[in-house]
Structures are given as structure tokens and as C-alpha cells.
Motif scaffolding. Structure first.
Motif, short mmCIF file in Angstrom:
data_model
loop_
_atom_site.label_atom_id
_atom_site.label_comp_id
_atom_site.label_asym_id
_atom_site.label_seq_id
_atom_site.Cartn_x
_atom_site.Cartn_y
_atom_site.Cartn_z
N UNK A 20 44.11 10.47 -5.57
CA UNK A 20 44.10 9.39 -4.46
C UNK A 20 42.50 9.57 -4.56
N UNK A 24 40.06 6.16 -4.55
CA UNK A 24 39.11 5.86 -3.70
C UNK A 24 37.79 5.54 -3.68
N UNK A 27 36.72 3.79 -6.48
CA UNK A 27 36.91 1.94 -5.86
C UNK A 27 35.59 1.84 -5.00
N UNK A 30 32.67 1.62 -7.08
CA UNK A 30 33.07 0.32 -8.43
C UNK A 30 31.71 -1.25 -7.23
N UNK A 31 32.42 -0.98 -6.50
CA UNK A 31 31.83 -1.58 -5.31
C UNK A 31 30.09 -1.84 -4.94
N UNK A 35 26.66 -4.57 -5.77
CA UNK A 35 25.63 -5.34 -5.07
C UNK A 35 24.13 -4.73 -6.52
N UNK A 47 32.36 -2.17 -14.71
CA UNK A 47 33.41 -2.17 -14.20
C UNK A 47 34.65 -2.04 -14.72
N UNK A 48 34.40 -2.65 -15.98
CA UNK A 48 35.56 -2.29 -16.75
C UNK A 48 35.74 -1.05 -17.54
N UNK A 51 37.28 0.38 -13.89
CA UNK A 51 38.54 0.28 -13.90
C UNK A 51 39.76 1.14 -15.04
N UNK B 61 33.95 -9.73 -0.86
CA UNK B 61 34.25 -8.12 -1.40
C UNK B 61 35.47 -6.84 -0.47
N UNK B 62 34.47 -7.27 1.07
CA UNK B 62 35.16 -5.82 1.93
C UNK B 62 37.07 -6.10 2.41
N UNK B 65 38.35 -4.79 -1.18
CA UNK B 65 38.48 -3.46 -1.52
C UNK B 65 39.33 -2.74 -0.37
N UNK B 68 42.57 -3.10 -2.04
CA UNK B 68 42.01 -1.75 -3.14
C UNK B 68 43.17 -0.48 -2.67
N UNK B 69 42.11 -0.06 -1.19
CA UNK B 69 42.29 1.14 -0.90
C UNK B 69 43.87 1.22 -0.33
N UNK B 192 41.10 -6.73 -9.34
CA UNK B 192 40.05 -6.35 -8.54
C UNK B 192 38.01 -7.19 -8.66
N UNK B 193 38.19 -6.00 -9.71
CA UNK B 193 36.85 -5.92 -10.81
C UNK B 193 36.58 -7.77 -10.82
#
Lengths: 102, 198
Positions: A20, A24, A27, A30-31, A35, A47-48, A51, B61-62, B65, B68-69, B192-193
Motif C-alpha cells: 500500500x 501510494x 502514485x 507519477x503525478x 508536472x 507513466x506506463x 503503472x 489531476x488533483x 489523484x 486513485x489513492x 489514470x495516467x
């Protein structure tokens, strides 16, 4: 998994929590990477890849594939073959479809 | 029932797994093909389009995200629900299953909020190819989440009575429901991505 002892399950629970945290963390990574405004090719690769790692963690630990019987793998290998055929076949005939889209 | 369908709580001597689990994996294989076809359509539409927006320019995106969590957390609570049954603790199972359902509903509410926002700004599936595939993929995934909520609510309330008479079979059912739920999480991990970040 059917006959796991309570002690073994307690060890599994610790693994679930670690997975977990990893999910997290990935995640958020990747975000953040999204940016950075990488070029599309690099953005897709990163990204892939992330994922795929996340998906593998879910399949291996939450879905117990890491300790699953062979027959389940054979079902999945067969699925993978058809899945790849599904992705590749339209790409091979893509030129004709492209004219419809644009 | 157990006399009609054999090996639903004990592994089949040939396959080594219960028929219920093998059946669930075959069902998930068909689900891979369903979502695989749509992912294939997405790739084809995107590579064929003269221009394609980055998801982050049109979508939040927020919010995604956060969702997703939420879904990842629900996967953990789901596997903990199963682990609780393996440790013979029904009340703990009910707590974790309750959390799983609440998290799934949270996901749907956030998704509904996102959809509402899009509709307010007159963005519909017919608006563009991007929105068409976005609504198709997330809509189908959302229906899967809703299906999971219905099944899990059954296993939390009336379905849990089976624990008193057939605890092994009930634990097997929760493992199968879990396999489905983790698959729904897995699909979102790729959606998501693909839709929001690229």
C-alpha cells in the motif's frame, strides 16, 4: 493460500501494508513527473512503466499471483496472447482507419 | 448447493484451486479483453487524430489523484477483510468490508462530481473524440465499481450468514470478490495516467 496459518496471514498483512505504501508513493511520483512537462514519448514511457510496476504489485500481492497455482498462470498467458493480438492487429491496419478519424 | 457444484470450497485435485477461483480468473480474463479492446481503440483514435489534448489540460489531476489513492486504499481494506476471515474474525471482516464499500462510494461521488462539472461546461461524449473515449472508459470502469459495491454490500449484510454454516466457502467467496475488486483497481491504475496525465 487456502490453508494458510494465522501466523502466515499476519506476515501477509505486513506485506499488504508495505505494498500500500509503495502504491501510494508511486502514485505521487507519477503525478509529480507529469508536472515536469517531459516530451510525450518520455512521459508515456515513465507513466506506463510506473503503472506497470503498480499493477504488478496489485496482481502479485493483493491477488496472490506470487503464490498461485500453475493453472491460473496458463489462463493468464492465454489472455496475454489474445490481449497483445488485440493491441497489435488494429495498429497493423491503422492506416485505413486513420483516414476515417481525420 | 455444494452437492450440485463441486470443489467450491476445497481445491480441485487436478487444478489445485477451487472451481470458484478458476471461474473468477476466467471471468477476469474476459474483462481484460473488454478493457483491452477499449484501450486498443484509444491508441488507434489518438494516433489517428491530427491533434490530441493532454488530459491535464481538460481534466482535474488533483481529483483523479485523490480517487486513485481512495481506490488503492479500498484494495488494501478488501484484502484485509479476507485476511480477517482467514484469522476467524468476522467482526473485523465486517469493519474492513464496510470501509471498502465506503471508499468505493467515495470514488463514485468524486467521479460524479467530475462528470457534473464537465456537463455544466457542456462537455459531453459527443463534444470530441477525447471526451468520447474518456466517458466510455471511465463510465465502464465506474459501472464496475458500482457492481463491486452491490456484490460487497451483499457479502457484508445477508451474504455473511454463510459464515455460520460454511466458513471456508464464505472465505472463498470473499477471496473471489477480492480478485474482482483488485482487478477494478488495476484497471484504474492504467486509466489514470493514460487519460489524465498523458
Amino acid at each position: 493460500m487456502e490453508h494458510a496459518t494465522p501466523e502466515a496471514i499476519k506476515r501477509h498483512v505486513k506485506v499488504y501494508i508495505s505494498v500500500f505504501v509503495a502504491l501510494a508513493f508511486l502514485t505521487v511520483v507519477t503525478v509529480i513527473v507529469s508536472y515536469l512537462k517531459l516530451s510525450l514519448v518520455y512521459a508515456i514511457i515513465v507513466a506506463l512503466s510506473i503503472a506497470t510496476i503498480k499493477g504488478s504489485l496489485v496482481a502479485a500481492y493483493f491477488m496472490h499471483l506470487i503464490s498461485e497455482k500453475k493453472i491460473i498462470f496458463w489462463v493468464l498467458v492465454l489472455t496475454l496472447v489474445f490481449f497483445l493480438a488485440l493491441l497489435i492487429t488494429p495498429a497493423l491496419t491503422g492506416l485505413e482507419i486513420r483516414s476515417y478519424v481525420s | 448447493m455444494s452437492s450440485l457444484i463441486r470443489y467450491i470450497s476445497r481445491p480441485h485435485p487436478i487444478t489445485g484451486v477451487t472451481n470458484a477461483k478458476l471461474g473468477t480468473w476466467c471471468f477476469l480474463a474476459s474483462e481484460v479483453m473488454l478493457f483491452g479492446a477499449l484501450f486498443s481503440a484509444y491508441i488507434l483514435l489518438r494516433t489517428g487524430a491530427s491533434s490530441w489534448p493532454r488530459g491535464s489540460e481538460l481534466l482535474s489531476v488533483p481529483l483523479a489523484t485523490f480517487n486513485t489513492l481512495v481506490l488503492i486504499t479500498s484494495s488494501v481494506t478488501m484484502v484485509m477483510a479476507w485476511a480477517s476471515l482467514m484469522m476467524k474474525d468476522l467482526s473485523k471482516y465486517k469493519r474492513y468490508m464496510g470501509f471498502t464499500i465506503l471508499l468505493a462510494l467515495t470514488f463514485l461521488v468524486v467521479k460524479g462530481f467530475e462528470y457534473g462539472h464537465k456537463f455544466e461546461h457542456h462537455h459531453f461524449p459527443s463534444t470530441s473524440t477525447f471526451y468520447a473515449i474518456y466517458f466510455t472508459l471511465t463510465g465502464l470502469h465506474g459501472l464496475h465499481v458500482l457492481g463491486g459495491v452491490i456484490v460487497n454490500t451483499y457479502f457484508l449484510l445477508p451474504g455473511s450468514k454463510l459464515w455460520e454454516t460454511e466458513p471456508e466457502q464464505f472465505t472463498g467467496r470473499i477471496e473471489c470478490a477480492g480478485l474482482y475488486w483488485h482487478f477494478v483497481d488495476l484497471v484504474w491504475i492504467f486509466l489514470f495516467p493514460v487519460l489524465y496525465l498523458l
